[in-house]
Design an enzyme around this catalytic site. Sequence first.
Site, PDB file in Angstrom:
ATOM      1  N   TYR A   1      -9.867 -10.063  -7.433  1.00  0.00           N
ATOM      2  CA  TYR A   1      -8.889 -10.355  -8.472  1.00  0.00           C
ATOM      3  C   TYR A   1      -9.251 -11.598  -9.281  1.00  0.00           C
ATOM      4  O   TYR A   1      -8.806 -11.749 -10.407  1.00  0.00           O
ATOM      5  CB  TYR A   1      -7.496 -10.487  -7.863  1.00  0.00           C
ATOM      6  CG  TYR A   1      -7.136  -9.231  -7.105  1.00  0.00           C
ATOM      7  CD1 TYR A   1      -6.896  -8.042  -7.777  1.00  0.00           C
ATOM      8  CD2 TYR A   1      -7.088  -9.223  -5.724  1.00  0.00           C
ATOM      9  CE1 TYR A   1      -6.604  -6.882  -7.089  1.00  0.00           C
ATOM     10  CE2 TYR A   1      -6.793  -8.065  -5.034  1.00  0.00           C
ATOM     11  CZ  TYR A   1      -6.555  -6.905  -5.727  1.00  0.00           C
ATOM     12  OH  TYR A   1      -6.282  -5.753  -5.040  1.00  0.00           O
TER      13      TYR A   1
ATOM     14  N   ARG B   1       0.873  -1.168   0.000  1.00  0.00           N
ATOM     15  CA  ARG B   1       0.000   0.000   0.000  1.00  0.00           C
ATOM     16  C   ARG B   1       0.914   1.223   0.000  1.00  0.00           C
ATOM     17  O   ARG B   1       2.031   1.178   0.533  1.00  0.00           O
ATOM     18  CB  ARG B   1      -0.865   0.027   1.255  1.00  0.00           C
ATOM     19  CG  ARG B   1      -1.858  -1.103   1.356  1.00  0.00           C
ATOM     20  CD  ARG B   1      -2.584  -1.051   2.711  1.00  0.00           C
ATOM     21  NE  ARG B   1      -3.564  -2.117   2.815  1.00  0.00           N
ATOM     22  CZ  ARG B   1      -3.331  -3.294   3.410  1.00  0.00           C
ATOM     23  NH1 ARG B   1      -2.159  -3.544   3.954  1.00  0.00           N
ATOM     24  NH2 ARG B   1      -4.282  -4.211   3.461  1.00  0.00           N
TER      25      ARG B   1
ATOM     26  N   LYS C   1      -2.329  -2.512   7.601  1.00  0.00           N
ATOM     27  CA  LYS C   1      -3.576  -2.109   8.249  1.00  0.00           C
ATOM     28  C   LYS C   1      -3.796  -2.940   9.501  1.00  0.00           C
ATOM     29  O   LYS C   1      -3.443  -4.114   9.547  1.00  0.00           O
ATOM     30  CB  LYS C   1      -4.755  -2.318   7.294  1.00  0.00           C
ATOM     31  CG  LYS C   1      -4.906  -1.222   6.275  1.00  0.00           C
ATOM     32  CD  LYS C   1      -6.202  -1.433   5.521  1.00  0.00           C
ATOM     33  CE  LYS C   1      -6.458  -0.294   4.571  1.00  0.00           C
ATOM     34  NZ  LYS C   1      -7.677  -0.509   3.805  1.00  0.00           N
TER      35      LYS C   1
ATOM     36  N   HIS D   1      -2.253   2.256  -6.018  1.00  0.00           N
ATOM     37  CA  HIS D   1      -3.118   1.098  -5.774  1.00  0.00           C
ATOM     38  C   HIS D   1      -3.292   0.254  -7.040  1.00  0.00           C
ATOM     39  O   HIS D   1      -3.472  -0.963  -6.954  1.00  0.00           O
ATOM     40  CB  HIS D   1      -4.472   1.562  -5.228  1.00  0.00           C
ATOM     41  CG  HIS D   1      -5.172   0.519  -4.431  1.00  0.00           C
ATOM     42  ND1 HIS D   1      -4.802   0.198  -3.143  1.00  0.00           N
ATOM     43  CD2 HIS D   1      -6.199  -0.302  -4.743  1.00  0.00           C
ATOM     44  CE1 HIS D   1      -5.584  -0.776  -2.703  1.00  0.00           C
ATOM     45  NE2 HIS D   1      -6.434  -1.093  -3.653  1.00  0.00           N
TER      46      HIS D   1
ATOM     47  N   HIS E   1      -4.557  -8.678   3.356  1.00  0.00           N
ATOM     48  CA  HIS E   1      -6.009  -8.551   3.486  1.00  0.00           C
ATOM     49  C   HIS E   1      -6.487  -9.363   4.683  1.00  0.00           C
ATOM     50  O   HIS E   1      -6.112 -10.521   4.841  1.00  0.00           O
ATOM     51  CB  HIS E   1      -6.716  -9.086   2.237  1.00  0.00           C
ATOM     52  CG  HIS E   1      -6.603  -8.196   1.049  1.00  0.00           C
ATOM     53  ND1 HIS E   1      -6.796  -8.651  -0.237  1.00  0.00           N
ATOM     54  CD2 HIS E   1      -6.327  -6.868   0.934  1.00  0.00           C
ATOM     55  CE1 HIS E   1      -6.639  -7.643  -1.083  1.00  0.00           C
ATOM     56  NE2 HIS E   1      -6.351  -6.558  -0.393  1.00  0.00           N
TER      57      HIS E   1
ATOM     58  N   ARG F   1      -0.782  -2.342  -7.035  1.00  0.00           N
ATOM     59  CA  ARG F   1      -1.168  -3.414  -6.112  1.00  0.00           C
ATOM     60  C   ARG F   1      -2.095  -4.398  -6.824  1.00  0.00           C
ATOM     61  O   ARG F   1      -1.974  -5.607  -6.679  1.00  0.00           O
ATOM     62  CB  ARG F   1      -1.877  -2.770  -4.920  1.00  0.00           C
ATOM     63  CG  ARG F   1      -1.854  -3.530  -3.663  1.00  0.00           C
ATOM     64  CD  ARG F   1      -2.292  -2.609  -2.517  1.00  0.00           C
ATOM     65  NE  ARG F   1      -3.151  -3.295  -1.598  1.00  0.00           N
ATOM     66  CZ  ARG F   1      -2.731  -4.124  -0.658  1.00  0.00           C
ATOM     67  NH1 ARG F   1      -1.439  -4.369  -0.523  1.00  0.00           N
ATOM     68  NH2 ARG F   1      -3.574  -4.713   0.155  1.00  0.00           N
TER      69      ARG F   1
END
Length: 190
Positions: free
Chosen positions: A184, A53, A77, A149, A175, A152
């Site tokens: 994806y 990120r 995150k 992004h 994630h 990514r």
Amino acid sequence: ISVSIGAEHTPAREIEFMETEELSRLLSSPRGGSLSALRDRAILELLFSTGLRVSELVSLDRESVDLKKSEFSVRGKGDKIRVVFVSDSARDALNRYLEKRGDPDAALFIRLRKGSGGTSDLRLTARSVERLVKRYAAAAGITKKVTPHSLRHVFATDLLQNGADLRSVQMLLGHAQITTTQIYTHFTDK
């Protein structure tokens, strides 16, 4: 190719995936041996190579990246730590950039003062990296919206198209939920 994502109660957003040839043009768009060109090439290569990120990228310190092992840990995150792996081309770009740096700044990616001969002036911000990616995408002749992004997304779809399983991609992207990673599969299934 674009895919709509979003829950029933929120408007879907379009994600435009870059083609391989567009990615190649983007990665090669920083030209020359100046410190800023070397830094920018290293940023683009690292974003694509690791799926970081932009917030993770700008928070990196030089000492946190082990280029001998071609891997390092990143705090993502939710304060979760994960290991990311650096490609040979990203490692080479980082080495060229770091060899040219003569400042003691701890930040891996720094802003460069104009007319200062390339001396550092603070850590790059996420917004600076977004502008940098946008500028190089335009220079590469890419007309779709390209952001950090986007790289990514290219990282994830590249892994899936080359046989990686969804759980591995989930782990590499950091994630929390597998459903976040499943976007994806819409692209790779086509």
